[in-house]
Design a protein around this motif. Structure first.
Motif, short mmCIF file in Angstrom:
data_model
loop_
_atom_site.label_atom_id
_atom_site.label_comp_id
_atom_site.label_asym_id
_atom_site.label_seq_id
_atom_site.Cartn_x
_atom_site.Cartn_y
_atom_site.Cartn_z
N HIS A 524 14.86 71.35 -64.44
CA HIS A 524 15.91 71.01 -63.48
C HIS A 524 15.78 69.55 -63.03
O HIS A 524 14.69 69.11 -62.62
CB HIS A 524 15.82 71.93 -62.27
CG HIS A 524 16.98 71.81 -61.33
ND1 HIS A 524 17.04 70.84 -60.36
CD2 HIS A 524 18.13 72.54 -61.23
CE1 HIS A 524 18.18 70.97 -59.69
NE2 HIS A 524 18.85 71.99 -60.19
N PRO A 525 16.85 68.77 -63.10
CA PRO A 525 16.78 67.34 -62.75
C PRO A 525 16.25 67.08 -61.34
O PRO A 525 15.48 66.14 -61.13
CB PRO A 525 18.24 66.87 -62.88
CG PRO A 525 18.86 67.85 -63.84
CD PRO A 525 18.18 69.16 -63.58
N GLY A 526 16.68 67.92 -60.38
CA GLY A 526 16.22 67.70 -59.01
C GLY A 526 14.73 67.94 -58.86
O GLY A 526 14.03 67.19 -58.15
N VAL A 527 14.21 68.97 -59.52
CA VAL A 527 12.77 69.25 -59.48
C VAL A 527 11.99 68.13 -60.14
O VAL A 527 10.99 67.64 -59.62
CB VAL A 527 12.48 70.61 -60.17
CG1 VAL A 527 10.97 70.79 -60.38
CG2 VAL A 527 13.03 71.76 -59.34
N LEU A 528 12.47 67.69 -61.30
CA LEU A 528 11.78 66.62 -62.01
C LEU A 528 11.78 65.33 -61.21
O LEU A 528 10.81 64.57 -61.25
CB LEU A 528 12.43 66.41 -63.38
CG LEU A 528 12.31 67.59 -64.36
CD1 LEU A 528 13.04 67.28 -65.66
CD2 LEU A 528 10.85 67.92 -64.62
N ALA A 529 12.87 65.10 -60.46
CA ALA A 529 12.92 63.90 -59.62
C ALA A 529 11.89 63.98 -58.50
O ALA A 529 11.23 62.98 -58.16
CB ALA A 529 14.33 63.72 -59.05
#
Length: 589
Positions: A524-529
């Motif tokens: 997930h992009p938000g988690v990776l960010a």
């Protein structure tokens, strides 16, 4: 009986005689409680019954149970026969258990129904004479009631336990084995009684204290902190068969003593960080952040030997009254007098955070071979970043290569049936070679750098501590559960990460996501960010050569006792490196 007890049997009999009407053991659901009088009666019945099925002084008995009241009953009963109980990790395979049976030479196994198939598979030749099942009737097994119903008519229970001597074998503790087959550490009654006498000088413990038994009893830390503490000091035990129920159990158990490995403390920190993140812009969230930060700031100053300014001390009083006291009560940890962190070093920033919440956590250090703790921080003299000073009567020194050595009456008798390994571990002068690299300061406080065999030596010859690197990540990334730093003989450090299921679930709720599984959020992009932000923060805490240049978030969860973690949640570094060789190599492409 006068003087100090010389065996744990004598200690138990004294404790039971002094406090017959107090609760000694209780299940997590509070549905079952045993007083000391009940406990003593059941031990007598079981000991006589076990003698009836052939258990005698000098024998060994395998115990494979979850954390339940019956564990304490049967273990203590076996001790009263002059026999030796040893525990098996619930996650061990039949092949691993067969190795233990061969080494221990036991003829009896006490277990529960969920492990019956594994136990039977571990004994294909039928050398086990009796399997006792504590939770039901099954083919070719005995129940505890059946054991009790087959006593030896002329057996003298009191003579049996009085015949036990301090030098007799108390237990065999099989190491969980991060690098090879488990070794059987032989510990005597004298070993553990010395350990408890030394710890008593640091922090008196007695029958008003309560502990929660939730870590594996096959690991000496929990066995000593709960079971032996119960026999020797009379503390009350609440058993938690499923560690996932620990959080639900704490508010009704309200322990005064609490033991946790660093992974548990990191989880506490992560949970509170998640709570703050969920309300970061609200007045409640801002108040919570202020209170937690205030506590951590005072902790860092206090435990560095510096006095906090008056204004900060006043803020801490307010923070505790408004927030921290309630937070501890909600967690069920408001009654704690002493908490212990052990099994691996904990990151100093995480320790400051936990101390700032008002938990008196004393980091300790030792190993199975030293009867658990050899050093400990005193509650009134905690020094963050250290594992405290040597216990009274214990010597600790640093060898020429930086390895920490221990000497004293708490050093094991040896490895069972393995004189070569014993001689390699304990030298001719009685020094136990721990395998840990560390140092001792002018005040006698010991610092642990890392395991001797686990140090990362990069391509330029720089020595680095992987646990120090991994601790920085755990402090900075609340979403991360496990970290393994890689970099031996490499140009730079990389890391494998796994996500915390609980933190992922909270993240999904906070962001309105339908699926909060780690396998989904690992992409997930938000988690990776968030993880990228945390990694930058972690790297800022590390020396340039230690900084993680690349990492991979794995779409899996590493479970205690699985391929990647030991039951006490230590990393199995070599198996991980082999299993994820392709992922690691990709980080160096």
């Amino acid at each position: 009986m006068t003087g100090d007890p010389t065996t744990l049997c004598e200690a138990f009999q004294r404790t039971a005689g002094r406090f017959p009407d107090r609760v000694a053991l209780r299940g997590a659901d509070c549905g079952r409680e045993l007083t000391w009088a009940d406990y003593a009666r059941r031990v007598r019945e079981l000991a006589v019954g076990l003698a009836g099925i052939g258990v005698a002084a000098g024998d060994t008995v395998a115990v494979m149970l979850t954390n339940r009241v019956e564990f304490h009953l049967v273990d203590t009963a076996i001790l009263h026969l002059g026999a030796t109980p040893f525990s098996i990790y619930n996650t061990f395979t039949a092949e691993q258990i067969a190795q233990l049976f061969a080494n221990a030479e036991n003829r009896v196994v006490i277990t529960e129904s969920r492990f019956l198939a594994t136990v039977r598979a571990a004994d294909p030749d039928g050398r086990i004479e009796h399997i006792v099942c504590v939770d039901g009737e099954f083919e070719d097994t005995l129940t505890l009631d059946a054991v009790i119903a087959t006593p030896v008519t002329d057996f003298d229970f009191d003579a049996a336990w009085r015949a036990v001597r301090s030098e007799d074998l108390l237990t065999i503790v099989y190491t969980s084995g991060t690098t090879g087959p488990p070794k059987g550490v032989e510990l005597t009654h004298a070993n553990l009684l010395f350990e408890f006498a030394a710890m008593e000088a640091l922090a008196p413990i007695g029958p008003d204290d309560r502990v929660v038994s939730y870590l594996p009893d096959a690991h000496l830390a929990n066995r000593a902190f709960a079971h032996y503490n119960n026999l020797i000091r009379g503390v009350q035990i609440t058993t938690v068969a499923d560690p996932k129920q620990l959080i639900a159990t704490l508010p009704q158990a309200r322990p005064t003593l609490f033991l946790a490995v660093p992974a548990i403390w990191y989880k506490v920190k992560s949970g509170i960080e998640t709570l703050i993140a969920a309300e970061q812009s609200t007045p409640r969230g801002l108040l919570l952040r202020w209170a937690v930060d205030t506590g951590a700031s005072v902790a860092r100053l206090r435990f560095a030997g510096r006095s906090a300014p008056l204004s900060l001390r006043i803020q801490l009083i307010l923070a505790d009254r408004l927030v921290l006291r309630t937070l501890r009560a909600r967690m069920g940890l408001d009654a704690i007098r002493i908490a212990v962190s052990g099994a691996a070093p904990i990151a100093p920033d995480a320790m400051a955070f936990i101390l700032g919440l008002g938990f008196p956590v004393c980091e300790a250090w030792g190993m199975t071979e030293s009867s658990a703790a050899a050093t400990a921080n005193r509650p009134d003299a905690i020094r963050i970043g250290t594992v405290g000073q040597a216990l009274p009567g214990v010597e600790v020194q640093v060898a020429a290569d930086g390895e920490l050595l221990i000497r004293g009456p708490l050093v094991m008798r040896g490895y069972r049936h393995d004189p070569e390994q014993t001689a390699a571990a304990i030298d001719a002068e009685g020094w136990l070679h721990t395998g840990d690299i560390g140092g001792i300061d002018a005040d006698g406080y010991v610092r642990i750098l890392d395991r001797k065999k686990e140090l990362i030596i990069n391509a330029a010859g720089k020595n680095m501590s992987p646990s120090n690197i991994e601790g920085a990540v755990r402090v900075s990334c609340p979403l991360v559960q496990s970290v393994m730093a890689v970099g031996d003989n490499r140009k730079y450090v990389t890391a494998l990460l796994t996500l915390d299921p609980d933190a992922c679930a909270a993240y999904a709720r906070r962001h309105g996501l339908a699926d909060g599984a780690p396998a989904v959020l690992a992409e997930h992009p938000g988690v990776l960010a968030e993880i990228e932000s945390g990694m930058r923060e972690a790297n800022a805490r590390l020396a340039r050569v230690e900084q993680i240049k690349r990492y991979r978030v794995l779409p899996v969860t590493w479970e205690p006792g699985g391929d990647e973690l030991t039951p006490k949640m230590s990393l199995k570094r070599k198996p991980i490196a082999a299993k994820y060789a392709a992922e690691i190599e990709a980080l160096y492409d």
